[in-house]
Write a protein that holds these residues in place. Sequence first.
Motif, PDB file in Angstrom:
ATOM      1  N   GLU A 186       0.954  -1.222   0.071  1.00 42.73           N
ATOM      2  CA  GLU A 186      -0.038   0.161  -0.033  1.00 42.73           C
ATOM      3  C   GLU A 186       0.869   1.203  -0.031  1.00 42.73           C
ATOM      4  N   GLU A 187       2.185   1.326   0.567  1.00 41.56           N
ATOM      5  CA  GLU A 187       2.992   2.397   0.602  1.00 41.56           C
ATOM      6  C   GLU A 187       3.366   2.426  -0.729  1.00 41.56           C
ATOM      7  N   VAL A 188       3.805   1.551  -1.458  1.00 41.05           N
ATOM      8  CA  VAL A 188       4.161   1.664  -3.089  1.00 41.05           C
ATOM      9  C   VAL A 188       3.271   2.511  -3.781  1.00 41.05           C
ATOM     10  N   ALA A 189       2.100   1.730  -3.542  1.00 36.99           N
ATOM     11  CA  ALA A 189       1.011   2.231  -4.377  1.00 36.99           C
ATOM     12  C   ALA A 189       0.495   3.573  -3.944  1.00 36.99           C
ATOM     13  N   ASP A 190       0.510   4.214  -2.770  1.00 35.57           N
ATOM     14  CA  ASP A 190       0.507   5.557  -2.390  1.00 35.57           C
ATOM     15  C   ASP A 190       1.530   6.366  -3.260  1.00 35.57           C
ATOM     16  N   LEU A 191       2.648   5.797  -2.970  1.00 33.12           N
ATOM     17  CA  LEU A 191       3.942   6.697  -3.804  1.00 33.12           C
ATOM     18  C   LEU A 191       3.676   6.825  -5.349  1.00 33.12           C
ATOM     19  N   GLN A 226       0.838   6.542  -6.983  1.00 35.63           N
ATOM     20  CA  GLN A 226      -0.305   7.070  -7.183  1.00 35.63           C
ATOM     21  C   GLN A 226      -1.221   6.022  -8.081  1.00 35.63           C
ATOM     22  N   VAL A 227      -1.088   4.812  -7.976  1.00 36.06           N
ATOM     23  CA  VAL A 227      -2.017   3.776  -8.331  1.00 36.06           C
ATOM     24  C   VAL A 227      -3.071   2.993  -7.118  1.00 36.06           C
ATOM     25  N   SER A 228      -3.840   2.273  -7.732  1.00 40.57           N
ATOM     26  CA  SER A 228      -4.744   1.661  -6.705  1.00 40.57           C
ATOM     27  C   SER A 228      -3.879   0.305  -5.970  1.00 40.57           C
ATOM     28  N   LEU A 229      -4.413   0.282  -4.699  1.00 43.48           N
ATOM     29  CA  LEU A 229      -3.618  -0.885  -4.146  1.00 43.48           C
ATOM     30  C   LEU A 229      -4.177  -2.099  -4.721  1.00 43.48           C
ATOM     31  N   SER A 230      -5.199  -2.229  -5.237  1.00 40.08           N
ATOM     32  CA  SER A 230      -5.671  -3.570  -5.809  1.00 40.08           C
ATOM     33  C   SER A 230      -4.930  -3.970  -7.040  1.00 40.08           C
ATOM     34  N   TYR A 231      -4.645  -2.568  -7.960  1.00 33.50           N
ATOM     35  CA  TYR A 231      -4.008  -2.764  -9.214  1.00 33.50           C
ATOM     36  C   TYR A 231      -2.298  -3.230  -8.896  1.00 33.50           C
ATOM     37  N   GLU A 271       1.825  -7.531  -8.574  1.00 31.98           N
ATOM     38  CA  GLU A 271       3.004  -8.321  -7.905  1.00 31.98           C
ATOM     39  C   GLU A 271       2.345  -9.868  -7.937  1.00 31.98           C
ATOM     40  N   GLN A 272       1.250 -10.044  -8.366  1.00 30.91           N
ATOM     41  CA  GLN A 272       0.592 -11.470  -8.426  1.00 30.91           C
ATOM     42  C   GLN A 272       0.642 -11.962  -9.895  1.00 30.91           C
ATOM     43  N   ALA A 273       1.310 -11.007 -10.719  1.00 33.04           N
ATOM     44  CA  ALA A 273       1.090 -11.176 -12.010  1.00 33.04           C
ATOM     45  C   ALA A 273      -0.117 -11.639 -12.643  1.00 33.04           C
ATOM     46  N   ARG A 274      -0.975 -10.719 -12.183  1.00 30.75           N
ATOM     47  CA  ARG A 274      -2.364 -10.876 -12.721  1.00 30.75           C
ATOM     48  C   ARG A 274      -3.218  -9.542 -13.445  1.00 30.75           C
TER      49      ARG A 274
END
Length: 275
Positions: A43-48, A50-55, A60-63
């Motif tokens: 969630e910290e990387v997503a914040d930095l 500025q992308v959604s946590l789910s994306y 990272e899950q290769a999905r």
Amino acid sequence: MSSQELADFLRRRREDLQPEEVPTEASRPSHRRARRTPGLRREEVADLAQVSLSYYERLEQARAPRPSPQVLSALATALQLTGAERDHLARLAGQVLPAENDHVPEHVPEDAQQLIGRLEGIPAYILNGRQDIVAWNVAAAALITDFSRLTSDERNLTRISSRFRETLCTGAPGAETDFSRQAAAHLRAASVRYPADSVLAELINEFASRDPDFASSWRNHAVRPMPNVRKILHHPRLGELRMDRHTLTLPGSDFSLVMYTAEAGSPTAAALKSL
């Protein structure tokens, strides 16, 4: 490259980045719970970035679908990637075209051949993407070995280092580990650029099977170069030589120029004059 390779690279770079290395505004109260895993949280990387946590989780899950150049740039900034790592990330995501040819180039440009021949008294050689020594000057042959007496398979920098590790090229403690890591970094980058090169794939498998440091660096997607390295060489005639190895990328090609120099006025500099 597969989405799994991209996912693995993102995860490892996230785990390498420590919380104290990111801007303070990236830390929210909800992130202050005890950390059970190394590095930043997703969630910290997503914040930095500025992308959604789910994306980001799906990346990272290769999905997730292939990220756009804008998203890749944001992720590279968030993860504080170096220039080499940014390029690697882009190639993993398919945002950079592979090389025109499927295989590592073998033919050395004529101007590069002329250059190393003019480096009188400076041992120098040229490497291709597989770290094969494809050209060298007289001083390099006198310092390291007579490359002309080796087969083309033997004229590989990693193989030569293993062959002479206990004789000619003995370094300071830890030098072998540093060399293995650099070899993995160079070959990792080459494998993305030349995914169809079977000789390169065989080299990687060979080195990974016999060198734990190489294998560890390979798994960690280490691609940061070390252009300048201090080395200690033990020459059978000249004795101990303290040298700096400089690696330069030749513009407009996938070849690298490696040169060995010594501090002006040093005993090593005087010894090199007799090569």
